[in-house]
Design a protein around this motif. Structure first.
Motif, mmCIF file in Angstrom:
data_model
loop_
_atom_site.group_PDB
_atom_site.id
_atom_site.type_symbol
_atom_site.label_atom_id
_atom_site.label_comp_id
_atom_site.label_asym_id
_atom_site.label_seq_id
_atom_site.Cartn_x
_atom_site.Cartn_y
_atom_site.Cartn_z
ATOM 1 N N ALA A 261 0.812 -1.526 -0.132
ATOM 2 C CA ALA A 261 -0.331 0.142 -0.131
ATOM 3 C C ALA A 261 1.021 1.357 0.078
ATOM 4 C CB ALA A 261 -0.983 -0.079 1.516
ATOM 5 N N PHE A 262 1.725 1.287 0.375
ATOM 6 C CA PHE A 262 2.768 2.567 0.608
ATOM 7 C C PHE A 262 4.023 2.466 -0.292
ATOM 8 C CE2 PHE A 262 0.858 2.129 4.711
ATOM 9 C CZ PHE A 262 0.194 3.342 5.158
ATOM 10 N N ALA A 263 4.667 0.437 -0.925
ATOM 11 C CA ALA A 263 5.565 1.076 -1.560
ATOM 12 C C ALA A 263 5.001 1.279 -3.371
ATOM 13 C CB ALA A 263 5.814 -0.424 -1.578
ATOM 14 N N ALA A 264 4.026 0.627 -3.331
ATOM 15 C CA ALA A 264 3.788 0.523 -5.501
ATOM 16 C C ALA A 264 3.360 2.433 -4.935
ATOM 17 C CB ALA A 264 2.370 0.114 -5.088
ATOM 18 N N PRO A 265 2.892 2.994 -4.794
ATOM 19 C CA PRO A 265 2.076 4.797 -4.901
ATOM 20 C C PRO A 265 3.566 5.507 -5.149
ATOM 21 C CG PRO A 265 0.660 3.907 -3.187
ATOM 22 C CD PRO A 265 1.810 2.582 -3.323
ATOM 23 N N ALA A 266 4.577 4.704 -4.754
ATOM 24 C CA ALA A 266 5.951 5.613 -4.754
ATOM 25 C C ALA A 266 6.455 6.187 -6.627
ATOM 26 C CB ALA A 266 7.240 4.870 -4.225
ATOM 27 N N VAL A 267 5.926 5.480 -7.115
ATOM 28 C CA VAL A 267 5.919 5.285 -8.700
ATOM 29 C C VAL A 267 5.599 7.188 -9.174
ATOM 30 C CG1 VAL A 267 4.641 4.771 -10.933
ATOM 31 C CG2 VAL A 267 5.598 3.213 -8.759
ATOM 32 N N GLY A 268 4.507 7.509 -8.657
ATOM 33 C CA GLY A 268 4.002 8.740 -8.267
ATOM 34 C C GLY A 268 4.768 9.531 -8.284
ATOM 35 N N GLY A 269 6.036 9.692 -7.467
ATOM 36 C CA GLY A 269 7.011 10.168 -7.019
ATOM 37 C C GLY A 269 8.058 10.237 -7.920
ATOM 38 N N LEU A 270 8.211 9.584 -8.850
ATOM 39 C CA LEU A 270 8.926 9.403 -9.791
ATOM 40 C C LEU A 270 8.464 9.869 -10.854
ATOM 41 C CD1 LEU A 270 9.632 5.454 -10.358
ATOM 42 C CD2 LEU A 270 11.030 7.412 -9.823
ATOM 43 N N LEU A 271 7.259 10.319 -11.339
ATOM 44 C CA LEU A 271 6.607 10.400 -11.817
ATOM 45 C C LEU A 271 7.067 12.151 -11.923
ATOM 46 C CD1 LEU A 271 5.079 11.714 -14.976
ATOM 47 C CD2 LEU A 271 2.836 11.018 -13.620
ATOM 48 N N GLY A 272 5.969 13.046 -10.815
ATOM 49 C CA GLY A 272 5.809 14.381 -9.922
ATOM 50 C C GLY A 272 7.596 15.086 -10.805
ATOM 51 N N SER A 273 8.868 13.573 -10.003
ATOM 52 C CA SER A 273 9.833 14.587 -10.490
ATOM 53 C C SER A 273 10.266 15.235 -11.420
ATOM 54 C CB SER A 273 10.574 13.314 -9.243
ATOM 55 O OG SER A 273 10.930 12.242 -9.735
ATOM 56 N N MET A 317 -3.844 3.267 -1.274
ATOM 57 C CA MET A 317 -2.926 3.236 -2.477
ATOM 58 C C MET A 317 -2.781 4.523 -2.952
ATOM 59 S SD MET A 317 -2.352 -0.844 -3.448
ATOM 60 C CE MET A 317 -1.098 -0.489 -4.742
ATOM 61 N N GLY A 318 -5.123 4.544 -3.972
ATOM 62 C CA GLY A 318 -5.687 5.735 -4.478
ATOM 63 C C GLY A 318 -4.354 6.885 -3.944
ATOM 64 N N VAL A 319 -5.160 7.493 -2.392
ATOM 65 C CA VAL A 319 -4.555 7.963 -1.694
ATOM 66 C C VAL A 319 -2.934 8.338 -1.219
ATOM 67 C CG1 VAL A 319 -4.566 9.201 1.082
ATOM 68 C CG2 VAL A 319 -6.503 8.198 -0.540
ATOM 69 N N GLU A 320 -2.030 8.135 -1.152
ATOM 70 C CA GLU A 320 -1.080 7.888 -1.530
ATOM 71 C C GLU A 320 -0.504 7.912 -2.813
ATOM 72 O OE1 GLU A 320 0.771 8.330 1.333
ATOM 73 O OE2 GLU A 320 -0.036 7.509 2.008
ATOM 74 N N LEU A 321 -1.203 7.132 -3.582
ATOM 75 C CA LEU A 321 0.160 7.654 -4.914
ATOM 76 C C LEU A 321 -0.827 9.382 -5.754
ATOM 77 C CD1 LEU A 321 -0.020 7.344 -7.947
ATOM 78 C CD2 LEU A 321 -1.709 6.890 -8.636
ATOM 79 N N GLY A 322 -1.758 10.084 -5.243
ATOM 80 C CA GLY A 322 -1.967 11.776 -5.104
ATOM 81 C C GLY A 322 -0.945 11.911 -4.398
ATOM 82 N N LEU A 323 -1.465 11.809 -2.897
ATOM 83 C CA LEU A 323 -0.173 12.827 -2.406
ATOM 84 C C LEU A 323 1.043 12.284 -2.546
ATOM 85 C CD1 LEU A 323 0.635 13.625 0.627
ATOM 86 C CD2 LEU A 323 0.668 11.990 1.123
ATOM 87 N N ILE A 324 1.695 11.732 -2.685
ATOM 88 C CA ILE A 324 3.298 11.074 -2.877
ATOM 89 C C ILE A 324 3.599 12.290 -4.548
ATOM 90 C CG2 ILE A 324 4.696 9.867 -3.862
ATOM 91 C CD1 ILE A 324 4.094 7.852 -2.134
ATOM 92 N N PHE A 325 2.948 11.723 -5.702
ATOM 93 C CA PHE A 325 3.231 12.795 -7.194
ATOM 94 C C PHE A 325 2.772 14.747 -6.722
ATOM 95 C CE2 PHE A 325 0.625 15.079 -10.236
ATOM 96 C CZ PHE A 325 1.423 15.141 -11.394
#
Length: 416
Positions: A261-273, A317-325
Motif C-alpha cells: 500500500a505504501f511502496a507501489a504509490p512511490a511510482v507517483g514520486g518518479l513522475l512528479g519529480s 494506494m490511491g490516496v498515497e499515489l496522489g499525495l506522493i505525486f
C-alpha cells in the motif's frame, strides 16, 4: 532519472553518493523497531521512543552544529557525518554478535544518526550551492527527488527479503556500508571548495544558535514555507503509526498488503519529480509551489474512510499515489526556492534550523497523535489530522517576493 542536462563529474559523484546512502536507508527501513521487538522484546512505549524521543534528542544535539559548520568547508563535514553514521550503525551488529545489545544502545544510536542526518542535510545544501550555478539547482534537486522515490520503491522489498533471510541486524550492516560508500563518493568529487568567511567573534555565542531561525523568520517567503512544511510533514508523519495499528490490527490487512500500500504509490514520486522542472519553467516556481502545496493537502483526509478488503487497499494506494505525486512536484521546487532565497553564508544555519524544527515537530505531533489515537481511536485521530492538513495551504506564501539572496546578504541583520 535525469533530464539529459549534464551537471558535471563532481555533481555525478555527489548524486551517486546520495543514491547509495538513500538505498541503504530504505534497505534498513523499520530495522530498529524490528530489532527492539524481536531481539530485545521491547514493548510499544519503547518502540515509540525510538522514533520520537530519539529523533527529538538528535535534533537538539544538532542545534549547535549548524553555526559551527557554517564557517567550515562543507565537503569534509559531509564525509565526517557519513563516517559517524557508519560507525554508529556498526555498533549494533557488533554488540548483537557479542550478546551485549541493549535498548539504551539502540536509543543512543538513533540520537547520533539523527543529529548526523540533520547536519549532513544542512551542509549538503550549502555544498550544492557552491557546486552548481543557480540555474541548475532545480535540475539537481529534481534528480535527488527522483532518486529518493526510486530507492523507496526498490529498497523496502529488498530489505524485507534480507531481513527474512538473515534478520533485521543484517540490514543495518547494509545501511552502514552505504554510508561508507557515500563518504568515498563525496571524497571523489574533488575540486577546490572555497573557504567560507570567518566570523568576527572567536567563540560561538549563545545567540548564534538562533541565527538560522532569525534568518527564516525575517523573510516572508521563507517564513511561510517554514511553517507550512513543518506542520504538513508533522501531521502526515503523525498518522503513520495509527495507520499501521488500524490496517494491521482492526482491519486485518496482511503485512505484505501494508507494505504494498505504501511502496507501489512511490511510482507517483518518479513522475512528479520529472515534471517539477518543466512545470516550474512554464508556470514559474511560485505558482507551482502554491498549486502543488495546495493539492498535496487534499489527500490525507481520505484515509479516515479506510475500510477492509480490496477496496480499502485500493483506497490507501490511491490516496498515497496522489499525495506522493504532489509532494514530488512540490519538494524540489521548494528546496530550490529555499536555496535561492538564502545567502551563501547563511545556508547551513538556515537548513539546520529547518531540519531541527521539522524533526522536532514530527516527533511532538507523533507523540500527541499517539495519545489522541488511544483516546479517540485511530480512525478518528487520522481524520482529525487530515482536516488540519487541509488548512496548511493557508500558510503558503501568497505572493512572490522580489528580494534576492544577494540583497539579503548585503543587508544582513546578523553579525558573523
Amino acid at each position: 532519472m535525469g533530464s539529459g542536462h549534464r551537471l558535471g563529474r563532481r555533481f555525478g559523484w555527489l548524486w551517486g553518493a546520495y543514491g547509495t546512502s538513500a538505498l541503504g536507508t530504505w534497505l534498513a527501513f523499520g530495522a530498529f523497531p524490528l530489532i527492539a521487538v524481536q531481539v530485545l522484546h521491547a514493548g510499544p512505549a519503547e518502540v515509540a521512543a525510538l522514533s520520537s524521543v530519539g529523533a527529538a534528542v538528535g535534533a537538539a544535539v544538532a542545534v549547535p552544529l549548524g553555526p559551527w559548520v557554517e564557517f567550515r568547508r562543507k565537503r569534509p563535514v559531509l564525509i565526517t557525518m557519513d563516517l559517524i553514521r557508519f560507525a554508529a550503525l556498526l555498533t549494533v551488529p557488533a554488540a548483537f554478535a557479542l550478546g551485549a545489545l541493549t535498548f539504551v544502545q539502540l536509543l543512543l544510536v538513533t540520537v547520533v544518526v539523527s543529529a548526523a542526518d540533520i547536519t549532513f542535510r544542512a551542509a549538503s545544501g550549502a555544498y550544492l550551492k557552491t557546486l552548481l550555478p543557480p540555474e541548475d539547482l532545480l535540475i539537481a534537486n529534481a534528480r535527488f527527488e527522483s532518486t529518493n522515490w526510486t530507492t523507496t520503491i526498490i529498497g523496502p522489498p529488498l530489505g524485507g527479503g534480507l531481513t527474512g533471510l538473515l534478520g533485521p541486524v543484517a540490514t543495518l550492516v547494509a545501511d552502514a556500508v552505504s554510508y561508507l560508500l557515500s563518504a568515498l563518493g563525496i571524497r571523489a568529487t574533488g575540486g577546490q571548495e572555497p573557504l567560507p568567511g570567518r566570523r568576527e567573534a572567536a567563540r560561538m555565542r549563545a545567540g548564534d544558535l538562533l541565527d538560522g531561525w532569525r534568518y527564516i523568520l525575517a523573510d516572508a517567503t521563507l517564513r511561510a514555507l517554514f511553517f507550512n512544511t513543518a506542520l504538513f510533514n508533522g501531521l502526515v508523519m503523525a498518522t503513520q503509526p495509527l495507520l499501521a495499528v488500524l490496517m494491521l490490527g482492526r482491519l486485518g490487512f496482511a503485512p505484505w498488503q501494508y507494505g504494498l500500500a505504501f511502496a507501489a504509490p512511490a511510482v507517483g514520486g518518479l513522475l512528479g519529480s520529472r515534471l517539477a522542472r518543466p512545470l516550474a519553467t512554464r508556470f514559474g516556481q511560485h505558482q507551482v509551489l502554491v498549486v502543488s502545496g495546495t493539492l498535496r493537502a487534499v489527500w490525507p483526509v481520505g484515509l479516515a474512510f479506510l475500510g477492509p478488503g480490496t477496496g480499502g487497499l485500493l483506497l490507501v494506494m490511491g490516496v498515497e499515489l496522489g499525495l506522493i505525486f504532489c509532494c514530488a512536484v512540490f519538494n524540489p521546487v521548494h528546496a530550490t526556492c529555499r536555496l535561492e532565497r538564502t545567502a551563501t553564508d547563511r545556508v547551513t544555519r538556515t537548513l539546520s534550523a529547518w531540519a531541527v524544527t521539522t524533526k522536532a515537530s514530527a516527533a511532538l505531533l507523533t507523540a500527541l497523535w499517539g495519545v489522541l489515537g488511544s483516546l479517540l481511536g485511530p480512525r478518528t485521530a487520522i481524520g482529525l489530522a487530515g482536516v488540519l492538513v487541509l488548512a496548511t495551504p493557508l500558510l503558503l506564501p501568497r505572493q512572490e517576493s522580489g528580494r534576492t539572496s544577494r540583497r539579503r546578504s548585503e543587508k544582513s541583520i546578523f553579525l558573523r
